[in-house]
Write an enzyme that holds these catalytic residues in place. Structure first.
Site, PDB file in Angstrom:
ATOM      1  N   ASP A  99       0.604  -1.499  -0.316  1.00 53.23           N
ATOM      2  CA  ASP A  99      -0.205  -0.069   0.489  1.00 53.23           C
ATOM      3  C   ASP A  99       0.656   1.036  -0.043  1.00 53.23           C
ATOM      4  OD1 ASP A  99      -1.689   2.028   0.720  1.00 53.23           O
ATOM      5  OD2 ASP A  99      -2.884   0.307   1.899  1.00 53.23           O
ATOM      6  N   ASP A 205      -2.600   4.553  -2.254  1.00 55.26           N
ATOM      7  CA  ASP A 205      -3.272   5.326  -1.172  1.00 55.26           C
ATOM      8  C   ASP A 205      -3.515   6.568  -2.245  1.00 55.26           C
ATOM      9  OD1 ASP A 205      -4.096   4.978   1.189  1.00 55.26           O
ATOM     10  OD2 ASP A 205      -3.251   6.251   1.270  1.00 55.26           O
ATOM     11  N   GLU A 264      -6.472   3.653  -5.724  1.00 54.22           N
ATOM     12  CA  GLU A 264      -7.966   4.147  -4.964  1.00 54.22           C
ATOM     13  C   GLU A 264      -8.459   5.962  -5.383  1.00 54.22           C
ATOM     14  OE1 GLU A 264      -9.429   4.909   0.339  1.00 54.22           O
ATOM     15  OE2 GLU A 264      -7.150   5.666  -0.958  1.00 54.22           O
ATOM     16  N   HIS A 341     -10.594  -1.726   4.726  1.00 53.09           N
ATOM     17  CA  HIS A 341     -10.430  -0.955   6.518  1.00 53.09           C
ATOM     18  C   HIS A 341     -11.426   0.152   6.131  1.00 53.09           C
ATOM     19  CE1 HIS A 341      -8.025   0.890   3.542  1.00 53.09           C
ATOM     20  NE2 HIS A 341      -7.491   1.533   4.206  1.00 53.09           N
ATOM     21  N   ASP A 342     -11.601   1.095   5.333  1.00 55.95           N
ATOM     22  CA  ASP A 342     -11.842   2.450   5.611  1.00 55.95           C
ATOM     23  C   ASP A 342     -13.504   2.244   5.303  1.00 55.95           C
ATOM     24  OD1 ASP A 342      -9.518   3.925   5.459  1.00 55.95           O
ATOM     25  OD2 ASP A 342     -10.024   3.692   3.550  1.00 55.95           O
TER      26      ASP A 342
HETATM   27  C1  GLC Z   1      -6.647   6.192   2.092  1.00 52.69           C
HETATM   28  C2  GLC Z   1      -6.951   4.746   3.840  1.00 52.69           C
HETATM   29  C3  GLC Z   1      -7.247   5.500   4.676  1.00 52.69           C
HETATM   30  C4  GLC Z   1      -6.488   6.623   4.916  1.00 52.69           C
HETATM   31  C5  GLC Z   1      -5.895   7.535   3.893  1.00 52.69           C
HETATM   32  C6  GLC Z   1      -4.832   8.457   3.989  1.00 52.69           C
HETATM   33  O1  GLC Z   1      -8.022   6.720   1.991  1.00 52.69           O
HETATM   34  O2  GLC Z   1      -7.369   3.605   3.269  1.00 52.69           O
HETATM   35  O3  GLC Z   1      -7.545   4.481   5.299  1.00 52.69           O
HETATM   36  O4  GLC Z   1      -7.356   6.706   6.081  1.00 52.69           O
HETATM   37  O5  GLC Z   1      -6.255   7.353   2.806  1.00 52.69           O
HETATM   38  O6  GLC Z   1      -3.845   7.963   3.990  1.00 52.69           O
END
Ligand code: GLC
Ligand code: CA
Length: 571
Positions: A99, A205, A264, A341-342
């Site tokens: 990640d 990310d 993402e 995980h979010d």
């Molecule tokens: C992404 C991750 C999340 C994190 C954010 C900042 O959305 O999935 O868990 O808090 O980025 O890195």
């Protein structure tokens, strides 16, 4: 079968390392812990591990705030453990992607430490600095009204630097300035370093946010009591971003033709934008994760609603999958997944804890036979569900805490607690339930995030022994998806919804030499469904018997089928 990239036939599995398995009894999951579960993962049948960040970090956001991209954080192990993990996973035919956080660093990263203390340093330009404004009362205020994703201003004033820096997540996560060519080269170097160490690719990310609206103008949206408003258009999918990504491709990805990159893009990207990221012609990465299907259970924005008022919109959910398929098919590849995980646990969102087995299996069938590369989230395969916490302080997460601070202005404690239990990402981050023993077998030490109370019943140890468990169902379903005939039917056929306006049933089919059909009842009550096609065989089913009369199926709560249809079926 047509020549395909390795990841098109893979099965992804996301691991949240902090709460997956703790090998050394300090209460925190770690890389040796993942290594010790590789046999489990192999038996499950997954073939890509996406491991959330485990690099050196002050852990303000559990590792998404990186202070050294080249070192494993000691709490997770050593660099050697990671190299070991890669080679042991590879021996099992499992690939590993990391990640990669490239939108921001930790405020404790040496770049930032230098940037804030030395205006003349070339590192200053690695971040985004602006002077504040002075309001009518003569008080210093941020440069504009932008709000970040964690419920406060997107700017934080730095006393040492004497300026505000942009931070669209927590204040300990300053955004990187992708306009700086030197910064970009540093990022590419990190990426190449890990590819050289043997990783198979990246989950990128927060990729949608690398470019910002460089006019820094206020959002026209109405602002809240703190003078800010979340207007993600100010920092999402801005045209300049695609130049950065093209360069990332040239400098990194095209030099490693087997590497995979999944970005993402969250809830901010349309399908048209998705093609700009990942279109096979002009895109720079292989696929993107959107969040469109994550909140159709009605929990989003449900602050003042009772549990009974929250009902999944199954019609919308189906159409979202269809839209992404229709708009991207043949032009881009797609990942498919329920949650990560979010988000809260999918079993609590689209399933039901009172029908844990039925709904857990239904969700498996519905997802695993869809077009695209499935990504499971750890714990989904045993039917883990949302937390049963009674105290707001148990939600140990920077975004939950920021939310709480603001929500107190207009919600009662009970409402906030109910809303967090429904929507908080902590739901997905509780210790993985391995056994019915202390701390669910996750650790010998009290973990910092509390275990969910159902671990006595919901755990790997007991599901291993039960041939009818959710876990064994996942194993079977994954093995089935991997068989060449089924795989070809799923990714080589044509995906269509069947009875697309049915309010309770999610049914789809794949046209092709081996026509397949999935029929899933998304409700805790019975539903009927007319099958207009001849069935050749039932491949998967989560009830022991079938109730069908005159071509009409009666589906019990969360009943779900994978069917092979007769080749003559007119789909
Ligand atoms: C992404 C991750 C999340 C994190 C954010 C900042 O959305 O999935 O868990 O808090 O980025 O890195
Ligand atoms: Ca540990």
């Amino acid at each position: 079968m047509k020549e395909r990239k390795w990841w098109q036939s893979a099965i992804g599995y996301e691991i949240y390392p902090r709460t997956f398995f703790d090998s050394n009894g300090d209460g925190v999951g770690d890389l040796p812990g993942i290594i010790s579960k590789l046999d489990y993962l192999e038996k499950l049948g997954v073939t890509i591990l996406w491991i959330c960040p485990f690099f050196k970090s002050p852990m303000d956001d559990n590792g998404y705030d990186v202070s050294d991209y080249y070192q494993v954080d000691p709490v997770f192990g050593k660099n050697a453990d990671f190299l070991n993990l890669i080679s042991m996973a590879h021996q099992k035919g499992i690939r590993v992607i990391i990640d990669f956080v490239l939108n921001h660093t930790s405020d404790e990263h040496p770049w930032f430490l230098e940037a804030r203390t030395n205006r003349k340093s070339p590192k200053r330009d690695y971040y985004i600095w602006r002077d504040g404004k002075v309001n009518a009362e003569g008080k210093r205020v941020p440069p504009n009204n932008w709000q970040g994703f964690f419920d406060d201003s997107a700017w934080n004033y730095d006393e040492v630097a004497g300026q505000y820096y942009l931070k669209i997540f927590s204040k300990k996560m300053p955004d990187l300035n992708w306009e700086s060519p030197a910064l970009r080269q540093n990022i590419y170097q990190i990426a190449r370093y890990w590819l050289d160490q043997g990783v198979d690719g990246f989950r990128l990310d927060a990729i949608a946010h690398l470019a910002k609206d460089l006019t820094w103008s206020d959002s026209p949206y109405d602002v809240g009591p703190d003078g800010t408003t979340l207007d993600s258009r100010k920092f999402s999918s801005i045209p300049r971003l695609f130049d950065y990504l093209r360069e990332f491709k040239t400098e990194v990805l095209s030099r490693y033709p087997n590497a995979m990159a999944v970005g993402e893009v969250g809830g901010c990207a349309t399908t048209e934008e998705a093609l700009k990221y990942s279109g096979t012609d002009k895109g720079s990465i292989d696929m993107v994760f959107n969040f469109d299907s994550c909140w159709e259970n009605g929990a989003y924005g449900s602050e003042h609603k009772s549990d009974e008022e929250i009902v999944a919109n199954v019609v919308n959910l189906k159409h979202i999958f269809l839209r992404w398929y229709t708009d991207c098919r043949a032009k881009a590849w797609l990942p498919i997944y329920w949650n990560n995980h979010d988000h809260p646990r999918v079993l609590s969102q689209y399933g039901d804890i009172h029908f844990r087995k039925e709904s857990g299996k239904m969700l498996a069938t519905t997802l695993l036979f869809m077009y695209g590369t499935p990504f499971l989230y750890n714990g989904e395969e045993i039917g883990m569900s949302n937390v049963d916490y009674q105290e707001i302080r148990d939600f140990k997460d920077v975004s939950a805490m920021n939310y709480y601070k603001n929500a107190q202005r207009h919600m009662t404690e009970a409402e906030i607690l109910r809303f967090l239990r429904r929507t908080s990402r902590v739901n997905a981050r509780t210790p993985f339930q391995w056994t019915s023993g202390p701390h669910a077998g996750f650790s010998t030490h009290e973990p910092d995030t509390k275990v969910v109370g159902n671990y006595m019943d919901v755990n790997v140890e007991s599901e291993e022994k039960d041939p009818d468990s959710i876990l064994n169902f996942y194993r079977k379903a994954i093995a089935l998806r991997k068989t060449p005939k089924i795989l070809e039917a799923v990714i080589g056929g044509e995906f269509v919804l069947v009875d697309s306006e049915h309010p309770d049933v999610f049914a789809y089919a794949h046209k092709g030499a081996t026509p397949l059909m999935v029929i899933s009842n998304f409700r805790k009550f019975s539903a009927t469904f007319k099958i207009p096609f001849a069935i050749k065989q039932i491949l998967l089913h989560n009830y022991p018997t079938t109730e069908m009369k005159d071509g009409i199926l009666t589906l019990r709560p969360f009943e779900s089928y994978l069917l092979e249809l007769s080749p003559e079926a007119k789909l």
